[in-house]
Motif scaffolding. Structure first.
Motif, PDB file in Angstrom:
ATOM      1  N   CYS A 146       0.821  -1.125  -0.069  1.00 20.50           N
ATOM      2  CA  CYS A 146       0.136  -0.112   0.110  1.00 20.50           C
ATOM      3  C   CYS A 146       0.748   1.068  -0.052  1.00 20.50           C
ATOM      4  O   CYS A 146       1.931   1.172   0.234  1.00 20.50           O
ATOM      5  CB  CYS A 146      -1.089   0.020   1.185  1.00 20.50           C
ATOM      6  N   ALA A 192       1.478   3.878   2.163  1.00 18.79           N
ATOM      7  CA  ALA A 192       2.256   4.276   2.874  1.00 18.79           C
ATOM      8  C   ALA A 192       2.621   2.971   3.706  1.00 18.79           C
ATOM      9  O   ALA A 192       3.364   3.333   4.871  1.00 18.79           O
ATOM     10  CB  ALA A 192       1.283   5.342   3.938  1.00 18.79           C
ATOM     11  N   ILE A 244       1.285   1.453   5.915  1.00 18.16           N
ATOM     12  CA  ILE A 244       0.878   1.379   7.108  1.00 18.16           C
ATOM     13  C   ILE A 244      -0.798   0.964   7.482  1.00 18.16           C
ATOM     14  O   ILE A 244      -0.596   0.156   8.308  1.00 18.16           O
ATOM     15  CB  ILE A 244       0.891   2.982   7.978  1.00 18.16           C
ATOM     16  N   ALA A 245      -1.725   1.434   6.685  1.00 17.19           N
ATOM     17  CA  ALA A 245      -3.030   1.073   6.969  1.00 17.19           C
ATOM     18  C   ALA A 245      -3.471   0.114   6.270  1.00 17.19           C
ATOM     19  O   ALA A 245      -3.833  -1.218   6.804  1.00 17.19           O
ATOM     20  CB  ALA A 245      -4.128   2.310   6.904  1.00 17.19           C
ATOM     21  N   THR A 246      -4.035   0.183   5.111  1.00 14.56           N
ATOM     22  CA  THR A 246      -4.625  -0.809   4.161  1.00 14.56           C
ATOM     23  C   THR A 246      -3.973  -1.981   4.075  1.00 14.56           C
ATOM     24  O   THR A 246      -4.547  -3.128   4.130  1.00 14.56           O
ATOM     25  CB  THR A 246      -4.831  -0.285   3.131  1.00 14.56           C
ATOM     26  N   THR A 294      -2.081  -4.005   5.790  1.00 16.50           N
ATOM     27  CA  THR A 294      -2.080  -4.716   6.995  1.00 16.50           C
ATOM     28  C   THR A 294      -3.341  -5.748   6.971  1.00 16.50           C
ATOM     29  O   THR A 294      -3.376  -6.923   7.105  1.00 16.50           O
ATOM     30  CB  THR A 294      -2.130  -4.106   8.307  1.00 16.50           C
ATOM     31  N   VAL A 295      -4.444  -5.109   6.677  1.00 17.09           N
ATOM     32  CA  VAL A 295      -5.584  -5.969   6.445  1.00 17.09           C
ATOM     33  C   VAL A 295      -5.679  -6.804   5.352  1.00 17.09           C
ATOM     34  O   VAL A 295      -6.011  -8.032   5.275  1.00 17.09           O
ATOM     35  CB  VAL A 295      -6.742  -4.934   6.320  1.00 17.09           C
ATOM     36  N   ASN A 335      -3.386  -9.879   5.866  1.00 19.81           N
ATOM     37  CA  ASN A 335      -4.144 -10.918   6.740  1.00 19.81           C
ATOM     38  C   ASN A 335      -4.861 -11.770   5.885  1.00 19.81           C
ATOM     39  O   ASN A 335      -4.962 -12.832   6.007  1.00 19.81           O
ATOM     40  CB  ASN A 335      -4.778 -10.004   7.696  1.00 19.81           C
ATOM     41  N   GLN A 344       4.725  -7.981   3.204  1.00 19.04           N
ATOM     42  CA  GLN A 344       4.066  -6.850   3.340  1.00 19.04           C
ATOM     43  C   GLN A 344       5.069  -5.630   3.075  1.00 19.04           C
ATOM     44  O   GLN A 344       6.118  -5.604   3.660  1.00 19.04           O
ATOM     45  CB  GLN A 344       3.381  -6.426   4.631  1.00 19.04           C
ATOM     46  N   LYS A 369       5.729  -1.353   1.123  1.00 17.53           N
ATOM     47  CA  LYS A 369       5.298  -0.248   0.395  1.00 17.53           C
ATOM     48  C   LYS A 369       5.311  -0.225  -1.017  1.00 17.53           C
ATOM     49  O   LYS A 369       6.296  -0.806  -1.698  1.00 17.53           O
ATOM     50  CB  LYS A 369       6.214   1.111   1.041  1.00 17.53           C
ATOM     51  N   THR A 424      -3.217  -2.363  -2.557  1.00 15.61           N
ATOM     52  CA  THR A 424      -4.675  -1.515  -2.142  1.00 15.61           C
ATOM     53  C   THR A 424      -4.481  -0.236  -2.965  1.00 15.61           C
ATOM     54  O   THR A 424      -5.698   0.416  -2.893  1.00 15.61           O
ATOM     55  CB  THR A 424      -4.453  -1.287  -0.658  1.00 15.61           C
ATOM     56  N   TYR A 429     -11.057  -5.591  -0.687  1.00 13.42           N
ATOM     57  CA  TYR A 429     -11.106  -6.084   0.538  1.00 13.42           C
ATOM     58  C   TYR A 429     -11.339  -5.154   1.575  1.00 13.42           C
ATOM     59  O   TYR A 429     -11.389  -5.290   2.774  1.00 13.42           O
ATOM     60  CB  TYR A 429      -9.555  -6.947   0.792  1.00 13.42           C
ATOM     61  N   ILE A 430     -11.103  -3.902   1.279  1.00  9.46           N
ATOM     62  CA  ILE A 430     -11.472  -2.796   2.029  1.00  9.46           C
ATOM     63  C   ILE A 430     -13.048  -2.521   2.093  1.00  9.46           C
ATOM     64  O   ILE A 430     -13.405  -2.126   3.217  1.00  9.46           O
ATOM     65  CB  ILE A 430     -10.272  -1.667   1.650  1.00  9.46           C
TER      66      ILE A 430
END
Lengths: 156, 92
Positions: free
Chosen positions: B9, B11, B13-15, B17-18, B21, B38, B40, B57, B74-75
């Motif tokens: 993703c 940055a 950081i956020a997306t 990760t989800v 998983n 995972q 950047k 993402t 997925y988001i």
């Protein structure tokens, strides 16, 4: 840590009037900076990030955005929740050539990238249920926002 | 042979990760021998060598030598099953 604990009443803005995306970022940055939650580069970095990797998302009925930036600009973690009086344009996360009208923004101030999977999954559960977005749009005080977040915690 | 999947993703950081998983669970449930990494999106160019698939993402800033799939589903929760299938097909 439950998602509701990331809410901060100073960073919940309901029916906010903003003329565009930058205006929105500036309002939220000022609030977060004055509380010592982000450093002074946060505003520049979140704008940069949004212009290169936009965060607008088309959901079934509404569009939301999840602007965020690198963890080092966040001092204290938060999830800011903003509903807008009039939508502002965001580019789509999966297709920067398209724009969408966003009325609900979850600005993510997170700095523990590998420890927040549960929080993010809860946030996505909130977004994925249209009735939650409708409730957020109808909310008139931060208590109502808290209760939407609390209820997710109980169900995920 | 073990497959290597890069999940990226903007940055880091956020997306991602989800999505990471979700992809880990997907390959496990379907008995695909794969390693999920995972990173950047900016790191993908350098890391693509030796990898089989990019799952992102965010928009892809450049083109890559290996297949790339955008996983915003997925988001948003929209069309997640067809994305599952697309990823599994790409790993065959």
């Amino acid at each position: 840590m439950s998602i509701e604990q990331f809410l901060n009443d100073d960073l919940i803005k309901l029916n906010l009037s903003c003329k565009d995306q930058n205006d929105l970022f500036e309002v939220m940055y000022k609030e977060a900076f004055s509380k010592g939650m982000v450093d002074e580069l946060f505003l520049t970095k979140i704008k940069e990030r949004e212009s290169v990797f936009p965060t607008g998302l088309n959901l079934n009925k509404f569009s939301v955005a999840i602007p965020h930036t690198d963890p080092q600009y966040v001092k204290e973690q938060f999830i800011a929740v903003v509903t807008l009086e009039n939508p502002v344009k965001f580019h789509l996360m999966d297709d920067a050539s398209q724009e969408t009208d966003v009325s609900v923004i979850f600005m993510l101030g997170l700095n523990q990238p590998h420890q927040q999977i549960e929080t993010l999954q809860q946030l996505m559960a909130i977004m994925q249920d249209t009735s939650n977005i409708e409730k957020l749009l109808a909310a008139t005080n931060s208590e109502e926002v808290h209760s939407i977040f609390k209820q997710i915690e109980a169900s995920v | 042979m073990k497959k290597r999947i890069l999940v990226a993703c903007g940055a880091g950081i956020a997306t991602s990760t989800v999505v990471c998983n979700r992809v880990e669970k997907l390959v496990k449930d379907n008995n695909v021998d794969a390693e999920v990494i995972q990173c950047k999106i900016a790191e993908v160019k350098a890391k693509q060598k030796g990898a089989d698939l990019i799952i992102s993402t965010t928009i892809l800033p450049t083109t890559y030598e290996i297949p790339a799939i955008i996983a915003t589903s997925y988001i948003t929760g929209i069309a997640m099953e067809s994305l599952d299938k697309k990823i599994l097909d790409a790993l065959k």
